[in-house]
Each structure stands twice: as structure tokens, then as C-alpha cells.
Write a protein that holds these residues in place. Sequence first.
Motif, PDB file in Angstrom:
ATOM      1  N   ALA A 275      -3.390   1.250  -0.477  1.00 48.61           N
ATOM      2  CA  ALA A 275      -2.796   0.509  -1.591  1.00 48.61           C
ATOM      3  C   ALA A 275      -1.285   0.508  -1.456  1.00 48.61           C
ATOM      4  O   ALA A 275      -0.672   1.556  -1.228  1.00 48.61           O
ATOM      5  N   ILE A 276      -0.700  -0.669  -1.575  1.00 49.56           N
ATOM      6  CA  ILE A 276       0.755  -0.808  -1.540  1.00 49.56           C
ATOM      7  C   ILE A 276       1.238  -1.064  -2.964  1.00 49.56           C
ATOM      8  O   ILE A 276       0.783  -2.000  -3.623  1.00 49.56           O
ATOM      9  N   GLU A 277       2.162  -0.223  -3.417  1.00 51.64           N
ATOM     10  CA  GLU A 277       2.619  -0.292  -4.798  1.00 51.64           C
ATOM     11  C   GLU A 277       4.124  -0.539  -4.839  1.00 51.64           C
ATOM     12  O   GLU A 277       4.885   0.023  -4.037  1.00 51.64           O
ATOM     13  N   ILE A 278       4.542  -1.401  -5.768  1.00 53.70           N
ATOM     14  CA  ILE A 278       5.957  -1.713  -5.963  1.00 53.70           C
ATOM     15  C   ILE A 278       6.284  -1.646  -7.449  1.00 53.70           C
ATOM     16  O   ILE A 278       5.388  -1.584  -8.292  1.00 53.70           O
ATOM     17  N   ARG A 279       7.570  -1.678  -7.780  1.00 56.02           N
ATOM     18  CA  ARG A 279       7.975  -1.757  -9.181  1.00 56.02           C
ATOM     19  C   ARG A 279       7.687  -3.165  -9.706  1.00 56.02           C
ATOM     20  O   ARG A 279       7.766  -4.155  -8.959  1.00 56.02           O
ATOM     21  N   ARG A 280       7.369  -3.253 -10.978  1.00 55.53           N
ATOM     22  CA  ARG A 280       7.090  -4.567 -11.566  1.00 55.53           C
ATOM     23  C   ARG A 280       8.321  -5.463 -11.575  1.00 55.53           C
ATOM     24  O   ARG A 280       8.187  -6.687 -11.630  1.00 55.53           O
TER      25      ARG A 280
END
Length: 305
Positions: A200-205
Motif C-alpha cells: 500500500a502506498i500512502e500519501i497526505r490528503r
Amino acid sequence: MHLTLGTRGSALARTQSRQVADAIEASGAARGDEVTVELETITTQGDTSRASLVGLSQTGVFVAALRDHLLEGGCDLVVHSLKDMPVGEHPDLELVSIPVREDVRDALCSRGATLTGLRTGAKVGTGSPRRAAQLRRARPDLEVVDIRGNVDTRLARIDDDLDAVVLAAAGLARLDLSEAVTEFLPVDVMTPAAGQGALAIEIRRDASDELRDLLRALDDADTRAAVTAERAALAVLEAGCSAPVGAYATVTGAALRLHVRALDASGSLQLNEVVTGPVAEATRLGRTAAHALLGRGAARLVTKP
């Protein structure tokens, strides 16, 4: 574009993060953009504690430090093993991409014996209550030993004090250690964890649209649908890493099939639920399967007394 990718420091975490970084750079090049991705190692509680995972905070023990660093602006994105992530949405973060899933199966590593061929009373190591319960169901005579450590440390115990260990096939493949596998356990014997084999690749909204578009190019629709159904079931069951629950979905064309399994810790009691339906209704299918299991008494299996 220069990006910083936050990762745990284990060999497996760094390897899979580097694979994602390479894919991002290749995706950028295909778009005519020069993209470089630098890895930054972040220490998590799960890496420093020597306690059993079952005694830690269970869900999210490897995730919180990465997320904190991302929210503080210390990196542009983080990569998680999806099975380690809490099932609820983070208000300030976006799971922007789930690349094509690796092998979902668990793998038995031994001196040559398969699961059925292990000696009576054999010692088998795992840090997962899900694996432990299913091992006990398949072979009630086994002594299941709770273990910690990285992949190499766990494998080394086969020549030390254990007859076998069970590890995720995906992790072994990513480390080029598939030759250590004696047997890939069928999913009807060892139902995988929700999200197993997926990253899973997660970033800031509040990340830029440019970054979001770049990373979304790595998203695999079939993988996302499958893990969405699995994680929806887990959320309804309120089952984290400490619960002996497996969930595995497959996508064929526009159809999704989900199998959810709940056991008690001893493996003597087991409930299974299989649902099928449209891929577009992945979340509903996961919830439907979980509610069906709860209606049959699954809460008594997955909740500690």
C-alpha cells in the motif's frame, strides 16, 4: 521530481520499498518525466520491541511511526505491507495506490518435510495467531511456538530449535528466498490474512495532484477490489492481528469471490463463509460475509475471553 519514500528498516521492508520506488521512477519515465525516489528509514515500535506481536498494540504496530513521519512532512509517501494497516480510513492520509498483488499464500519452511510429513509433536514457529490456529487445526499434535524477528532470523531457527516455520510466500519471493520454501500451503488449508501479499502506498490528503496522478498509475484495480472486500470483512469482525481470521478474495472479470474464515485459538472450532458478487460491490460483499459469520457466532471465536 525528487521524492522521499519512508520505509521500515527491515530487509524485507526496504526491498519492497525499493521495488515500489523503481516502479515509480519507471512510471515517471514513461510519462516523459524525470522522477527520482530516495528511501528514508524510519524505526517503528514493532522493530524495536522484542515482545510478542500478540502482546503489542496489534493492528498498526508497524504503521504508526511511518504515518507520523509522513504527516510531519518528513517524507512524501510511505509504503506499508497492506496486511499490517488498520482497516479504518485515516482522516489526513490517502491510500493512493495498491500495486499488483504478490503470492497470497503462506509457506512452510522446514528441513524437507511437508505439513503432513512433519514428525508427531514437531515444533513449528509463527508470530501469527491466524497461522497458529490453522496449523493446530490441520495438525493438532504440533507444538506451535510464538516467534519474532526478521525473515533470516526465523529461517535460522529451523537449524536451531524448530522443525519448521511458516512465513508469507510474498515476503520470501521479494527477498529472493523462495528456495527456502518446502511447501506452499493451499489457501483452503491456510487462509491468508486480509491484504496479504499486497503493498500500500500512502500519501497526505493535501499532496499535489501531480504526485497523486503519478502514484495512481501503479494502482491495480483487481487487487484493490479484492483487498477492499477482505478488509471490509475484517472491519465488521473487528479483528486485528491478534485474531485468528483469514480473508481471501479473487476477481474474475467483473465477478468477485470472497472466502472468510474465523477460528478459535486452538483451531478446534472454525467457521467459513463464501460470498460472490459484482466487483463494484466489494465493500458490501465483505460486510455481508462478516455479518453472516457474526450471526453464526464468530464473535466468540475472534474475541479474547
